[in-house]
Write a protein that holds these residues in place. Sequence first.
Motif, PDB file in Angstrom:
ATOM      1  N   VAL A 297       8.298  -5.409  -9.956  1.00  0.00           N
ATOM      2  CA  VAL A 297       9.198  -5.732  -9.393  1.00  0.00           C
ATOM      3  C   VAL A 297       8.979  -6.313  -7.733  1.00  0.00           C
ATOM      4  O   VAL A 297       9.526  -7.277  -7.235  1.00  0.00           O
ATOM      5  CB  VAL A 297      10.465  -4.803  -9.079  1.00  0.00           C
ATOM      6  N   ASP A 298       8.003  -5.561  -7.049  1.00  0.00           N
ATOM      7  CA  ASP A 298       7.777  -6.004  -5.949  1.00  0.00           C
ATOM      8  C   ASP A 298       7.222  -7.144  -5.798  1.00  0.00           C
ATOM      9  O   ASP A 298       7.519  -8.121  -4.806  1.00  0.00           O
ATOM     10  CB  ASP A 298       6.699  -4.776  -5.419  1.00  0.00           C
ATOM     11  N   ILE A 299       6.391  -7.604  -6.732  1.00  0.00           N
ATOM     12  CA  ILE A 299       5.867  -9.088  -6.688  1.00  0.00           C
ATOM     13  C   ILE A 299       6.919 -10.334  -7.105  1.00  0.00           C
ATOM     14  O   ILE A 299       7.195 -11.074  -6.421  1.00  0.00           O
ATOM     15  CB  ILE A 299       4.665  -8.889  -7.472  1.00  0.00           C
TER      16      ILE A 299
ATOM     17  N   LYS B  65     -14.302  -3.289  -5.242  1.00  0.00           N
ATOM     18  CA  LYS B  65     -13.995  -1.859  -5.422  1.00  0.00           C
ATOM     19  C   LYS B  65     -15.161  -1.076  -4.463  1.00  0.00           C
ATOM     20  O   LYS B  65     -16.502  -1.264  -4.318  1.00  0.00           O
ATOM     21  CB  LYS B  65     -14.268  -1.454  -6.814  1.00  0.00           C
ATOM     22  N   ILE B  66     -14.573  -0.541  -3.300  1.00  0.00           N
ATOM     23  CA  ILE B  66     -15.241   0.373  -2.443  1.00  0.00           C
ATOM     24  C   ILE B  66     -15.752   1.658  -2.972  1.00  0.00           C
ATOM     25  O   ILE B  66     -14.569   2.288  -3.168  1.00  0.00           O
ATOM     26  CB  ILE B  66     -14.602   0.162  -1.186  1.00  0.00           C
ATOM     27  N   PRO B  67     -16.857   1.988  -3.024  1.00  0.00           N
ATOM     28  CA  PRO B  67     -17.274   3.212  -3.757  1.00  0.00           C
ATOM     29  C   PRO B  67     -16.941   4.400  -2.853  1.00  0.00           C
ATOM     30  O   PRO B  67     -17.048   4.195  -1.686  1.00  0.00           O
ATOM     31  CB  PRO B  67     -18.659   3.165  -3.995  1.00  0.00           C
TER      32      PRO B  67
ATOM     33  N   ILE C   4       0.874  -1.173   0.024  1.00  0.00           N
ATOM     34  CA  ILE C   4      -0.016  -0.008   0.055  1.00  0.00           C
ATOM     35  C   ILE C   4       0.657   1.268  -0.195  1.00  0.00           C
ATOM     36  O   ILE C   4       2.009   1.362   0.646  1.00  0.00           O
ATOM     37  CB  ILE C   4      -0.823  -0.048   1.265  1.00  0.00           C
ATOM     38  N   ARG C   5       0.566   2.296  -0.856  1.00  0.00           N
ATOM     39  CA  ARG C   5       1.244   3.689  -0.825  1.00  0.00           C
ATOM     40  C   ARG C   5       1.122   4.178   0.343  1.00  0.00           C
ATOM     41  O   ARG C   5       0.007   4.479   1.010  1.00  0.00           O
ATOM     42  CB  ARG C   5       0.759   4.334  -2.132  1.00  0.00           C
ATOM     43  N   PRO C   6       2.291   4.685   1.210  1.00  0.00           N
ATOM     44  CA  PRO C   6       2.059   5.600   2.156  1.00  0.00           C
ATOM     45  C   PRO C   6       1.607   7.066   2.021  1.00  0.00           C
ATOM     46  O   PRO C   6       2.387   8.031   2.286  1.00  0.00           O
ATOM     47  CB  PRO C   6       3.260   5.484   3.230  1.00  0.00           C
TER      48      PRO C   6
ATOM     49  N   VAL D 221      -5.403  -7.706  -3.910  1.00  0.00           N
ATOM     50  CA  VAL D 221      -5.257  -6.379  -4.078  1.00  0.00           C
ATOM     51  C   VAL D 221      -6.908  -6.020  -4.490  1.00  0.00           C
ATOM     52  O   VAL D 221      -7.766  -6.818  -4.684  1.00  0.00           O
ATOM     53  CB  VAL D 221      -4.571  -5.832  -5.393  1.00  0.00           C
ATOM     54  N   GLY D 222      -7.275  -4.630  -4.593  1.00  0.00           N
ATOM     55  CA  GLY D 222      -8.568  -4.233  -5.038  1.00  0.00           C
ATOM     56  C   GLY D 222      -8.697  -4.153  -6.438  1.00  0.00           C
ATOM     57  O   GLY D 222      -7.526  -4.515  -7.261  1.00  0.00           O
ATOM     58  N   LYS D 223     -10.040  -4.018  -7.112  1.00  0.00           N
ATOM     59  CA  LYS D 223     -10.153  -4.139  -8.586  1.00  0.00           C
ATOM     60  C   LYS D 223      -9.280  -3.169  -9.323  1.00  0.00           C
ATOM     61  O   LYS D 223      -8.941  -3.427 -10.325  1.00  0.00           O
ATOM     62  CB  LYS D 223     -11.645  -3.853  -8.556  1.00  0.00           C
ATOM     63  N   ASP D 224      -8.951  -1.982  -8.791  1.00  0.00           N
ATOM     64  CA  ASP D 224      -8.259  -1.029  -9.449  1.00  0.00           C
ATOM     65  C   ASP D 224      -6.712  -1.299 -10.033  1.00  0.00           C
ATOM     66  O   ASP D 224      -6.127  -0.662 -10.802  1.00  0.00           O
ATOM     67  CB  ASP D 224      -8.213   0.460  -8.665  1.00  0.00           C
ATOM     68  N   GLN D 225      -6.298  -2.504  -9.230  1.00  0.00           N
ATOM     69  CA  GLN D 225      -4.903  -3.008  -9.617  1.00  0.00           C
ATOM     70  C   GLN D 225      -4.880  -4.060 -10.522  1.00  0.00           C
ATOM     71  O   GLN D 225      -3.756  -4.505 -10.871  1.00  0.00           O
ATOM     72  CB  GLN D 225      -4.227  -3.463  -8.387  1.00  0.00           C
TER      73      GLN D 225
ATOM     74  N   THR E 186       7.050   4.325 -15.512  1.00  0.00           N
ATOM     75  CA  THR E 186       7.838   3.124 -14.983  1.00  0.00           C
ATOM     76  C   THR E 186       6.982   2.510 -13.642  1.00  0.00           C
ATOM     77  O   THR E 186       7.554   1.564 -13.142  1.00  0.00           O
ATOM     78  CB  THR E 186       9.115   3.008 -15.119  1.00  0.00           C
ATOM     79  N   TYR E 187       6.047   3.142 -13.064  1.00  0.00           N
ATOM     80  CA  TYR E 187       5.315   2.596 -12.152  1.00  0.00           C
ATOM     81  C   TYR E 187       4.905   1.181 -12.107  1.00  0.00           C
ATOM     82  O   TYR E 187       5.143   0.486 -11.215  1.00  0.00           O
ATOM     83  CB  TYR E 187       4.041   3.641 -11.787  1.00  0.00           C
ATOM     84  N   PRO E 188       4.271   0.905 -13.232  1.00  0.00           N
ATOM     85  CA  PRO E 188       3.989  -0.695 -13.464  1.00  0.00           C
ATOM     86  C   PRO E 188       5.113  -1.809 -13.367  1.00  0.00           C
ATOM     87  O   PRO E 188       5.199  -2.782 -12.828  1.00  0.00           O
ATOM     88  CB  PRO E 188       3.302  -0.891 -14.791  1.00  0.00           C
TER      89      PRO E 188
END
Length: 329
Positions: free
Chosen positions: A132-134, A185-187, A8-10, A144-148, A125-127
């Motif tokens: 790499v994290d994975i 996906k929580i609205p 999760i991004r801080p 993860v949630g749907k947005d990922q 290059t975020y993706p």
Amino acid sequence: MEIVVSGIRPTGNLHLGNYFGALKNFVQMQEQNNCYFFIADYHSLTTHPKSENLHENVKNVLVQYLAAGLDPEKSTLYVQSDVPEIPELYLLLNMIAYLGELERCTSFKDKVRKHSNNVNAGLLTYPTLMAVDILIHRAAKVPVGKDQQQHLEMTRDFAARFNRLYNVDYFPLPTAFNFGEELVKIPGLDGSGKMGKSEGNAIYLTEDPASIRKKVMKALTDSGPTEPNSEKPEVIQNLFTMLSVVSSLDTYQFFDDAYNNCSIRYGDLKKQLAEDIIAFTAPFREKAAELLKDEQYISRAARLGAEKARASAAQTIKNAREIIGIKHL
Ligand code: TYM
């Protein structure tokens, strides 16, 4: 035992979207898997390069992981920037990530639209960094949630390409995971789709009750159904989605019946929803406040996590260098 990674991004405190999309599953997964859960501080620099609160936020997210029930002995909990092997694999993977696919990524296009004055190479290059994290732990599952979802597809593309290019079967092709259910996906309650910090519509896990009540009572509604059993418009469906995650089945059923027979009073629904969110978040809020005082425990947890994460990451870097053909003279 499967290898699991997520982060999760801080960029601030965790909200209900982070919890139901990700954190809840982290807690459930740690019992039976080899889990790596981290705080993606490098990722947050792509949009917040000068965050004055970065250090504070990293600490808060770690505390909130712990408050939600993550156990630093069972899982590996770490801060992304504590693992220098991550930037090394990021460099190597960027050599096989194509400009076209990075530019086509929805989250990149979104950011370009919203922050046209800060379209940096890190954002592009975020993706790759997320892949790499994975891949650094050779994980199979990513809660993860749907947005990922799209980021996960790109991770599989990079992994498959690496394997093909170097003629190896080294990286597994990881999948987004939600215990066999659809990704969540929580609205937001402002009719804007997703709940998110940058959307400005988030309800935080550590938020105080008065503020929660205020936010929920301000949620958008409409003038109410006129036909029995009619379909719910999006703003109303959003309220029901929130009820479905924090309230009892009986409560949900009560308001659903009221909607279907056109007797619903949105004010009552919102009052109940606010109280249920407050009750749901209360133990979390208390635990986080208590943990935050224990500096020693926090830094011990972070140190232990960094050690375990680096051991796993170092092995991957060693193998990746060998596969690519990088050798010391
Ligand atoms: P981030 O920091 O935006 O969100 C963290 C996690 O919370 C989920 N989430 C939601 N789920 C459902 N409904 C919502 N409204 C909602 N808002 C947030 C996200 O899906 C995510 O699971 N790129 C990632 C961080 C990341 C990462 C990774 C994740 C970096 N590297 C490797 C997994 C594996 C992100 O920005 O999430």
